[in-house]
Design a protein around this motif. Structure first.
Motif, PDB file in Angstrom:
ATOM      1  N   MET A  21       0.925  -1.233  -0.045  1.00  0.00           N
ATOM      2  CA  MET A  21      -0.116  -0.018   0.085  1.00  0.00           C
ATOM      3  C   MET A  21       0.883   1.213  -0.102  1.00  0.00           C
ATOM      4  SD  MET A  21      -0.806   2.469   2.302  1.00  0.00           S
ATOM      5  CE  MET A  21      -1.962   3.779   2.366  1.00  0.00           C
ATOM      6  N   LEU A  22       1.972   1.375   0.793  1.00  0.00           N
ATOM      7  CA  LEU A  22       2.878   2.404   0.693  1.00  0.00           C
ATOM      8  C   LEU A  22       3.412   2.691  -0.316  1.00  0.00           C
ATOM      9  CD1 LEU A  22       4.440   2.151   4.299  1.00  0.00           C
ATOM     10  CD2 LEU A  22       2.552   3.503   3.799  1.00  0.00           C
ATOM     11  N   GLU A  23       3.784   1.503  -1.076  1.00  0.00           N
ATOM     12  CA  GLU A  23       4.146   1.731  -2.416  1.00  0.00           C
ATOM     13  C   GLU A  23       3.650   2.275  -3.408  1.00  0.00           C
ATOM     14  OE1 GLU A  23       5.396  -2.165  -4.092  1.00  0.00           O
ATOM     15  OE2 GLU A  23       6.135  -1.506  -5.899  1.00  0.00           O
ATOM     16  N   ARG A  24       2.177   2.019  -3.401  1.00  0.00           N
ATOM     17  CA  ARG A  24       1.300   2.391  -4.125  1.00  0.00           C
ATOM     18  C   ARG A  24       0.884   4.004  -3.958  1.00  0.00           C
ATOM     19  NH1 ARG A  24      -4.123   2.329  -3.917  1.00  0.00           N
ATOM     20  NH2 ARG A  24      -3.846   0.981  -1.874  1.00  0.00           N
ATOM     21  N   VAL A  25       0.603   4.343  -2.778  1.00  0.00           N
ATOM     22  CA  VAL A  25       0.140   5.761  -2.353  1.00  0.00           C
ATOM     23  C   VAL A  25       1.157   6.494  -2.024  1.00  0.00           C
ATOM     24  CG1 VAL A  25      -1.185   7.043  -0.603  1.00  0.00           C
ATOM     25  CG2 VAL A  25      -1.924   4.383  -1.133  1.00  0.00           C
ATOM     26  N   PHE A  26       2.481   6.176  -1.388  1.00  0.00           N
ATOM     27  CA  PHE A  26       3.527   7.018  -1.055  1.00  0.00           C
ATOM     28  C   PHE A  26       4.624   7.135  -1.892  1.00  0.00           C
ATOM     29  CE2 PHE A  26       0.846   7.011   2.995  1.00  0.00           C
ATOM     30  CZ  PHE A  26       0.591   8.464   3.004  1.00  0.00           C
ATOM     31  N   GLY A  27       4.641   6.261  -3.045  1.00  0.00           N
ATOM     32  CA  GLY A  27       5.875   6.070  -3.733  1.00  0.00           C
ATOM     33  C   GLY A  27       6.945   5.637  -2.969  1.00  0.00           C
ATOM     34  N   VAL A  28       6.779   4.851  -2.085  1.00  0.00           N
ATOM     35  CA  VAL A  28       7.881   3.876  -1.505  1.00  0.00           C
ATOM     36  C   VAL A  28       8.703   3.112  -2.570  1.00  0.00           C
ATOM     37  CG1 VAL A  28       8.904   2.349   0.167  1.00  0.00           C
ATOM     38  CG2 VAL A  28       7.311   4.247   0.864  1.00  0.00           C
ATOM     39  N   HIS A  29       9.936   2.874  -2.818  1.00  0.00           N
ATOM     40  CA  HIS A  29      10.443   2.121  -3.697  1.00  0.00           C
ATOM     41  C   HIS A  29      10.713   0.765  -3.091  1.00  0.00           C
ATOM     42  CE1 HIS A  29      11.675   4.731  -7.217  1.00  0.00           C
ATOM     43  NE2 HIS A  29      10.672   5.384  -6.721  1.00  0.00           N
ATOM     44  N   VAL A  30      10.737  -0.232  -3.738  1.00  0.00           N
ATOM     45  CA  VAL A  30      10.901  -1.736  -3.534  1.00  0.00           C
ATOM     46  C   VAL A  30      11.990  -2.266  -4.245  1.00  0.00           C
ATOM     47  CG1 VAL A  30      10.057  -3.956  -2.979  1.00  0.00           C
ATOM     48  CG2 VAL A  30       8.657  -1.912  -2.902  1.00  0.00           C
ATOM     49  N   LYS A  31      12.904  -2.992  -3.907  1.00  0.00           N
ATOM     50  CA  LYS A  31      13.951  -3.582  -4.659  1.00  0.00           C
ATOM     51  C   LYS A  31      13.933  -5.013  -4.030  1.00  0.00           C
ATOM     52  CE  LYS A  31      17.597  -1.860  -7.326  1.00  0.00           C
ATOM     53  NZ  LYS A  31      18.354  -0.529  -7.331  1.00  0.00           N
ATOM     54  N   THR A  32      13.913  -6.152  -4.814  1.00  0.00           N
ATOM     55  CA  THR A  32      13.991  -7.404  -4.532  1.00  0.00           C
ATOM     56  C   THR A  32      15.671  -7.956  -4.575  1.00  0.00           C
ATOM     57  OG1 THR A  32      12.282  -7.631  -5.744  1.00  0.00           O
ATOM     58  CG2 THR A  32      12.413  -9.361  -4.272  1.00  0.00           C
ATOM     59  N   MET A  33      16.212  -8.107  -3.613  1.00  0.00           N
ATOM     60  CA  MET A  33      17.836  -8.375  -3.670  1.00  0.00           C
ATOM     61  C   MET A  33      17.738  -9.751  -2.942  1.00  0.00           C
ATOM     62  SD  MET A  33      19.619  -4.933  -2.739  1.00  0.00           S
ATOM     63  CE  MET A  33      21.156  -5.724  -2.431  1.00  0.00           C
ATOM     64  N   GLY A  34      18.001 -10.556  -3.593  1.00  0.00           N
ATOM     65  CA  GLY A  34      18.187 -12.028  -3.190  1.00  0.00           C
ATOM     66  C   GLY A  34      16.625 -12.430  -2.899  1.00  0.00           C
ATOM     67  N   ARG A  35      16.150 -12.997  -1.705  1.00  0.00           N
ATOM     68  CA  ARG A  35      15.015 -13.372  -1.471  1.00  0.00           C
ATOM     69  C   ARG A  35      14.212 -12.384  -0.503  1.00  0.00           C
ATOM     70  NH1 ARG A  35      17.183 -18.457   2.440  1.00  0.00           N
ATOM     71  NH2 ARG A  35      18.349 -17.253   3.848  1.00  0.00           N
ATOM     72  N   GLU A  36      14.928 -11.201  -0.274  1.00  0.00           N
ATOM     73  CA  GLU A  36      14.352 -10.174   0.652  1.00  0.00           C
ATOM     74  C   GLU A  36      13.988  -9.163  -0.049  1.00  0.00           C
ATOM     75  OE1 GLU A  36      15.008  -9.827   5.296  1.00  0.00           O
ATOM     76  OE2 GLU A  36      16.822 -10.042   4.190  1.00  0.00           O
ATOM     77  N   ASN A  37      13.037  -8.640   0.226  1.00  0.00           N
ATOM     78  CA  ASN A  37      12.666  -7.116  -0.265  1.00  0.00           C
ATOM     79  C   ASN A  37      13.081  -5.929   0.601  1.00  0.00           C
ATOM     80  OD1 ASN A  37      11.162  -8.326  -2.292  1.00  0.00           O
ATOM     81  ND2 ASN A  37       9.047  -7.600  -1.624  1.00  0.00           N
ATOM     82  N   TYR A  38      13.703  -5.139  -0.095  1.00  0.00           N
ATOM     83  CA  TYR A  38      14.409  -3.867   0.430  1.00  0.00           C
ATOM     84  C   TYR A  38      13.516  -2.573   0.236  1.00  0.00           C
ATOM     85  CZ  TYR A  38      18.073  -6.830   1.995  1.00  0.00           C
ATOM     86  OH  TYR A  38      18.939  -7.792   2.562  1.00  0.00           O
ATOM     87  N   TYR A  39      13.288  -1.685   1.212  1.00  0.00           N
ATOM     88  CA  TYR A  39      12.053  -0.742   0.980  1.00  0.00           C
ATOM     89  C   TYR A  39      13.086   0.423   1.203  1.00  0.00           C
ATOM     90  CZ  TYR A  39       8.594  -4.332   1.036  1.00  0.00           C
ATOM     91  OH  TYR A  39       7.739  -5.309   0.650  1.00  0.00           O
TER      92      TYR A  39
END
Lengths: 339, 339
Positions: free
Chosen positions: A55-73
């Motif tokens: 939701m934060l990604e959609r509404v506030f433009g938080v970026h996500v990067k999947t590095m390895g098996r985890e997601n980093y925000y």
DNA sequence: CTGTGGTGCGTCATATTGTGTCGTACTTGA
DNA sequence: TCAAGTACGACACAATATGACGCACCACAG
């Protein structure tokens, strides 16, 4: 403390405040730990936080990067969330600050501030306000400094500030007056910004004499922050340092100055007094006698010389003699035929 | 546009952005209208918005005042919502801007900015950063202006900026050089801030001659923004105005200047050049010949005089003669015995 | 003064959304 | 290759938001 319950929105806002900007990043596990310790929450399922992040990604433009098996925000650099629209006073404040300081600030800070300036401009572009030609109508114009500013790497300034704040020493490569360069291990004590030129006040390792050294920041070639703690000078206070003539040495012990100004020139001393205890007395010949208590420094001499024949220094006697000698030197220059 | 559906959070954020600061306020009906027109939403019940407001009050500190039968919502003055924590670059930017500008900004703007500065200080007070003694370590120190700043009402400046932005004339009471006061109906064209003194560039009603007039802002006693539109001077551009010597009149048409500096004094021209096309040539006697293309203004003369006997003006001839005459005048002052 | 129409807010049934618990797919490191 | 961890889709259920009332209150006009 008791285990509190937070509504969805409050939890999401708490998360939002934890999300750092680009070089740093955060994982869902970090967030859970943060919420559990800092906000005393139990009972949060990982799945919910994951959903919050979507939701934060959609509404506030938080970026996500999947590095390895985890997601980093993280937030991208120069991103900005504004929930409250800027009022005109605030927007004007930002615009003025930008005008005043954009040549003085480190790049990284300017980048980070850019969204605020942009928002301010936007706030003045709505129905009521016409920001249209601000650039064409407002200017900052230095009076007495026709010089181009020193090519001055504001990033070095940023590094020095960081070293001050992090309480670390740093290593720098510096070009001395003669032109030779040298490496210093420096304990920063303070920074003074003077017109276009900034100085670092510091001590360094292997210093011969006691005391504080001034380094011009535009002569610094390279900076690297170290892990060691700086040697602090006890009771250092930049204002005291400046008052005691850190940059600007008092030429005379006597602080009572007496000047005679032309009438027209004296007029603006009414508006911008030389000192708080300044007195003005009109003389019979129409000129104005000014007395004040100030540090008589090289700057003051420079400033008074600038008035040319519109001001005469009366006291202190030594200062008068100094002025007289300077004028005689000038006289000599202009008595020669020009080359 | 199609009628969109917004989730609860998105709607609440949209509302939040619509809530103004204190003097202004907003009702639930205003909000519904705003959401329906600006966000193309239909189907929102008044009750939901009311409930949203209760939530915004609780979480974001929106204030509510029941006047008559309606509720009015607003942010208190100087309130601030921060969802994103400040990074160190941004925080430093704010701290520096505060240092540089806090004596120059209008009160209202300073009040509005205060939460940002506070947040910046807070951001530097966390685990890693030690903001502790920033005040004792960083200073801005004017070089050539030992004068106390003109008692200058920044609120008048704010009013002028508002008049510029709102595209309105204003009425002001102004103290003229002689000391008499007069009312003017003014069409502001621009503002120049020069060191400690700001000038309004404007035309006024009933002006005798054509042209732009300069008003010193610290001589303005009162300002009242009017409803009438200002008379705009076509193609006005403050930068052109300044370049053509708006504040600072070119003394000579010739822009090629030739100076001879003492060696030690010339050194800093390397760092802060007089102009981009400046050339430095060392002479046999150790002095340095400097040529550059600049507007020769009163400021330049002032600046050069400040160097005393460390600089000699060679060209233009007329400027050299002018300097010579000034030096002769100074000589005369110091030949007399002091009173 | 009294009635009308508007507001805010409590309440309740219902619709919608959030939540925990799976399962599956994928990645890393032993 | 396997174990362990992560992301994420699906699904049932719980929690919450929503809309439709009703009541109390206020302002304004007749």
């Amino acid at each position: 403390m008791a285990v509190k319950e937070l509504s969805q929105i409050e939890r999401q806002l708490a998360i939002l405040r934890r999300i750092p900007t680009e070089p740093q990043k955060v994982t869902v596990n970090d967030l859970i730990e943060y919420l559990e310790t800092s906000h005393n929450l139990g009972n949060l399922s990982k799945r919910s936080i994951q959903r919050d992040m979507a939701m934060l990604e959609r509404v506030f433009g938080v970026h996500v990067k999947t590095m390895g098996r985890e997601n980093y925000y993280y937030f991208p650099q120069g991103s900005h969330i504004s929930l409250k629209k800027m009022g005109p006073d605030l927007a004007l404040g930002f615009l003025l600050m930008e005008k005043y300081t954009h040549s003085l600030l480190p790049e990284a800070s300017l980048d980070a501030l850019a969204p605020y300036f942009k928002e301010a401009k936007l706030a003045l572009k709505n129905e009521k306000y016409k920001y249209a030609d601000w650039e064409k109508r407002v200017a900052i114009y230095p009076k007495v400094y026709p010089l181009e500013p020193a090519k001055f790497n504001a990033n070095h300034l940023l590094d020095i500030y960081k070293a001050l704040l992090l309480n670390k020493q740093f290593k720098m490569n510096y070009t001395k007056k003669g032109g030779e360069t040298k490496d210093y291990i420096v304990s920063a004590q303070g920074v003074v910004q003077q017109e276009q030129v900034s100085y670092l006040i510091a001590t360094y390792e292997g210093q011969k004499a006691e005391g504080l050294i001034q380094f011009a920041i535009h002569r610094i070639n390279n900076i690297e922050i170290l892990d060691s703690s700086p040697k602090r000078v006890a009771g250092f206070d930049i204002r005291e340092y400046l008052e005691q003539g850190g940059l600007d040495i008092s030429l005379y012990d006597d602080q009572c100055i007496e000047l005679i100004f032309n009438r027209s020139t004296a007029q603006h001393l009414n508006e911008t007094p030389l000192a708080k205890d300044q007195t003005l007395t009109e003389l019979i010949d129409g000129r104005v006698r000014v007395t004040a208590t100030i540090n008589i420094t090289q700057s003051i001499k420079w400033w008074l010389l600038g008035f040319g024949d519109q001001v005469e220094v009366i006291r202190p006697k030594a200062f008068r003699d100094d002025m007289k000698k300077t004028v005689q030197g000038m006289m000599q220059l202009y008595s020669h035929k020009s080359l």
